[in-house]
Design a protein around this motif. Structure first.
Motif, mmCIF file in Angstrom:
data_model
loop_
_atom_site.group_PDB
_atom_site.id
_atom_site.type_symbol
_atom_site.label_atom_id
_atom_site.label_comp_id
_atom_site.label_asym_id
_atom_site.label_seq_id
_atom_site.Cartn_x
_atom_site.Cartn_y
_atom_site.Cartn_z
ATOM 1 N N UNK A 1 1.184 -0.916 -0.390
ATOM 2 C CA UNK A 1 -0.224 -0.198 -0.132
ATOM 3 C C UNK A 1 1.196 1.295 0.144
ATOM 4 N N UNK A 2 0.800 2.057 -0.925
ATOM 5 C CA UNK A 2 1.449 3.267 -0.865
ATOM 6 C C UNK A 2 0.264 4.448 -1.252
ATOM 7 N N UNK A 3 0.699 6.142 -1.080
ATOM 8 C CA UNK A 3 -0.154 6.847 -1.705
ATOM 9 C C UNK A 3 -0.198 7.173 -2.719
ATOM 10 N N UNK A 4 -0.810 7.605 -3.545
ATOM 11 C CA UNK A 4 -1.500 7.076 -4.651
ATOM 12 C C UNK A 4 -0.404 8.521 -6.070
ATOM 13 N N UNK A 5 -0.212 8.815 -7.309
ATOM 14 C CA UNK A 5 1.044 9.552 -7.664
ATOM 15 C C UNK A 5 -0.220 10.091 -8.529
ATOM 16 N N UNK A 6 -0.578 11.057 -9.212
ATOM 17 C CA UNK A 6 -0.791 11.651 -9.849
ATOM 18 C C UNK A 6 -0.896 10.643 -11.474
ATOM 19 N N UNK A 7 0.524 9.819 -11.731
ATOM 20 C CA UNK A 7 0.440 9.053 -13.150
ATOM 21 C C UNK A 7 -0.497 7.511 -12.676
#
Length: 75
Positions: free
Chosen positions: A4-10
């Motif tokens: 699980x990680x923070x979302x990125x724009x891409x």
């Protein structure tokens, strides 16, 4: 194993694809949207920092939106 990680724009296009595929009238009263609708920003109002993604390597498998509860007027 997924991380699980923070979302990125891409991540936006893949998240939009997942969101479109998982739509149900039981969970969203609005009309089903176009699969090409952006995931972040207008018209969803979703900010990148409100989303966590589950990913294996570079493959995004799912997501969760975490938003503050809207203020409720107190009388």
């Amino acid at each position: 194993m997924a991380n699980v990680r923070p979302a990125r724009v891409d991540d936006g296009p893949r998240l939009a694809e997942i969101d479109h595929a998982c739509w149900s009238p039981m969970t969203d009263p609005r009309s089903h949207w176009s699969p090409g609708r952006p995931f972040f920003g207008v018209p969803t109002g979703t900010l990148v920092d409100e989303v966590l993604v589950a990913a294996e390597g570079d493959e995004v498998l799912g997501f969760i939106k975490i938003r503050r509860e809207p203020s409720v007027a107190r009388h």
